[in-house]
Design a protein around this motif. Structure first.
Motif, PDB file in Angstrom:
ATOM      1  N   ASN A  81       0.523  -1.292   0.314  1.00  0.00           N
ATOM      2  CA  ASN A  81      -0.233  -0.072   0.113  1.00  0.00           C
ATOM      3  C   ASN A  81       0.942   1.141   0.067  1.00  0.00           C
ATOM      4  O   ASN A  81       0.624   2.256   0.296  1.00  0.00           O
ATOM      5  CB  ASN A  81      -1.269  -0.233   1.196  1.00  0.00           C
ATOM      6  N   ARG A  82       2.154   1.108  -0.721  1.00  0.00           N
ATOM      7  CA  ARG A  82       2.864   1.861  -0.294  1.00  0.00           C
ATOM      8  C   ARG A  82       3.544   2.852  -1.855  1.00  0.00           C
ATOM      9  O   ARG A  82       3.916   3.887  -1.768  1.00  0.00           O
ATOM     10  CB  ARG A  82       4.076   1.705   0.372  1.00  0.00           C
ATOM     11  N   GLN A  83       3.395   1.954  -3.168  1.00  0.00           N
ATOM     12  CA  GLN A  83       3.742   2.575  -4.296  1.00  0.00           C
ATOM     13  C   GLN A  83       2.912   1.913  -5.454  1.00  0.00           C
ATOM     14  O   GLN A  83       1.960   1.128  -5.217  1.00  0.00           O
ATOM     15  CB  GLN A  83       5.673   1.970  -4.451  1.00  0.00           C
ATOM     16  N   LEU A  84       2.446   3.333  -5.636  1.00  0.00           N
ATOM     17  CA  LEU A  84       1.999   2.418  -7.211  1.00  0.00           C
ATOM     18  C   LEU A  84       1.718   3.030  -8.383  1.00  0.00           C
ATOM     19  O   LEU A  84       2.516   4.711  -8.555  1.00  0.00           O
ATOM     20  CB  LEU A  84       0.241   3.138  -7.189  1.00  0.00           C
ATOM     21  N   GLN A 101      -6.780   7.921  -3.245  1.00  0.00           N
ATOM     22  CA  GLN A 101      -6.847   8.715  -1.562  1.00  0.00           C
ATOM     23  C   GLN A 101      -6.071   8.418  -0.977  1.00  0.00           C
ATOM     24  O   GLN A 101      -5.612   6.497  -0.844  1.00  0.00           O
ATOM     25  CB  GLN A 101      -8.212   8.545  -1.113  1.00  0.00           C
ATOM     26  N   GLY A 102      -5.034   8.534  -0.109  1.00  0.00           N
ATOM     27  CA  GLY A 102      -4.401   8.516   0.569  1.00  0.00           C
ATOM     28  C   GLY A 102      -4.065   9.308   2.000  1.00  0.00           C
ATOM     29  O   GLY A 102      -4.726  10.244   1.668  1.00  0.00           O
ATOM     30  N   GLU A 103      -2.044   8.614   2.449  1.00  0.00           N
ATOM     31  CA  GLU A 103      -1.747   9.559   3.145  1.00  0.00           C
ATOM     32  C   GLU A 103      -0.704   9.985   3.037  1.00  0.00           C
ATOM     33  O   GLU A 103      -0.304   8.784   2.052  1.00  0.00           O
ATOM     34  CB  GLU A 103      -1.927   9.300   4.320  1.00  0.00           C
ATOM     35  N   GLY A 104      -0.081  11.214   2.324  1.00  0.00           N
ATOM     36  CA  GLY A 104       1.365  11.706   2.458  1.00  0.00           C
ATOM     37  C   GLY A 104       1.667  11.539   1.011  1.00  0.00           C
ATOM     38  O   GLY A 104       2.483  10.715   0.836  1.00  0.00           O
ATOM     39  N   LEU A 105       0.572  11.260   0.269  1.00  0.00           N
ATOM     40  CA  LEU A 105       0.822  11.275  -1.336  1.00  0.00           C
ATOM     41  C   LEU A 105       1.961  11.644  -2.319  1.00  0.00           C
ATOM     42  O   LEU A 105       1.455  12.990  -1.359  1.00  0.00           O
ATOM     43  CB  LEU A 105      -0.199  11.009  -2.209  1.00  0.00           C
ATOM     44  N   GLU A 106       3.151  11.386  -2.986  1.00  0.00           N
ATOM     45  CA  GLU A 106       4.295  12.087  -3.543  1.00  0.00           C
ATOM     46  C   GLU A 106       4.056  11.511  -4.929  1.00  0.00           C
ATOM     47  O   GLU A 106       4.410  10.356  -5.246  1.00  0.00           O
ATOM     48  CB  GLU A 106       5.702  12.235  -2.867  1.00  0.00           C
ATOM     49  N   ILE A 107       4.285  12.637  -5.698  1.00  0.00           N
ATOM     50  CA  ILE A 107       4.083  11.864  -7.414  1.00  0.00           C
ATOM     51  C   ILE A 107       5.883  11.469  -7.466  1.00  0.00           C
ATOM     52  O   ILE A 107       7.123  12.785  -7.029  1.00  0.00           O
ATOM     53  CB  ILE A 107       3.335  13.243  -8.412  1.00  0.00           C
ATOM     54  N   ALA A 108       6.574  10.512  -7.836  1.00  0.00           N
ATOM     55  CA  ALA A 108       7.687  10.575  -6.948  1.00  0.00           C
ATOM     56  C   ALA A 108       7.915  10.706  -8.619  1.00  0.00           C
ATOM     57  O   ALA A 108       9.586  11.263  -9.088  1.00  0.00           O
ATOM     58  CB  ALA A 108       7.723   8.838  -6.648  1.00  0.00           C
ATOM     59  N   SER A 109       7.273   9.931 -10.387  1.00  0.00           N
ATOM     60  CA  SER A 109       8.190  10.677 -11.049  1.00  0.00           C
ATOM     61  C   SER A 109       6.904  10.538 -11.864  1.00  0.00           C
ATOM     62  O   SER A 109       6.271  10.278 -11.317  1.00  0.00           O
ATOM     63  CB  SER A 109       9.002   9.479 -11.572  1.00  0.00           C
ATOM     64  N   GLU A 137       4.085   7.250  -4.571  1.00  0.00           N
ATOM     65  CA  GLU A 137       4.326   6.808  -3.488  1.00  0.00           C
ATOM     66  C   GLU A 137       3.709   7.775  -1.744  1.00  0.00           C
ATOM     67  O   GLU A 137       3.136   8.806  -2.533  1.00  0.00           O
ATOM     68  CB  GLU A 137       5.900   7.061  -2.618  1.00  0.00           C
ATOM     69  N   GLY A 138       3.748   6.468  -0.790  1.00  0.00           N
ATOM     70  CA  GLY A 138       2.696   7.731   0.306  1.00  0.00           C
ATOM     71  C   GLY A 138       1.577   6.164   0.604  1.00  0.00           C
ATOM     72  O   GLY A 138       2.084   4.700   0.465  1.00  0.00           O
ATOM     73  N   ILE A 139       1.185   6.415   1.311  1.00  0.00           N
ATOM     74  CA  ILE A 139      -0.061   5.194   2.121  1.00  0.00           C
ATOM     75  C   ILE A 139      -1.158   5.445   1.123  1.00  0.00           C
ATOM     76  O   ILE A 139      -2.181   6.485   1.149  1.00  0.00           O
ATOM     77  CB  ILE A 139      -0.483   5.649   3.557  1.00  0.00           C
TER      78      ILE A 139
END
Length: 97
Positions: free
Chosen positions: A34-37, A65-73, A82-84
């Motif tokens: 649940n950490r990377q998509l 939807q989640g928590e602390g989502l970041e677009i890694a690339s 990345e994020g929860i």
């Protein structure tokens, strides 16, 4: 796309044994825990915050939807998030975007 075009695309994909995401221009999602998509074949970011990401697709919207989502690339139509990751939803529209 016309009815004949869709049918030809389906027949060609079946004969060549091509993946459906390529034949029908569908998104491909790869979830790692649940950490990377990883999302392939999106059409751009519609909305982004640390709690929600909305992406345009050919025929709809993908919402993460989640928590602390970041677009890694982002490279073309491919994206890594990345994020929860708590929830992924796909809302199809008939008109395309």
């Amino acid at each position: 796309m016309t009815r004949i075009g869709r049918r030809l695309r389906g027949l060609t994909g079946g004969m060549l044994d091509l993946p459906q995401d390529l034949v029908h221009d569908l998104p491909r999602l790869t979830l790692i825990g649940n950490r990377q998509l990883h999302i392939e074949n999106h059409r751009g970011v519609l909305d982004f915050s640390p709690g929600r990401l909305k992406l345009a697709l050919k025929n709809g919207v993908l919402e993460i939807q989640g928590e602390g989502l970041e677009i890694a690339s982002i490279i073309g139509g491919d994206m890594a998030v990345e994020g929860i990751i708590g929830e992924i939803s796909y809302k199809e529209s008939g008109d395309g975007l």
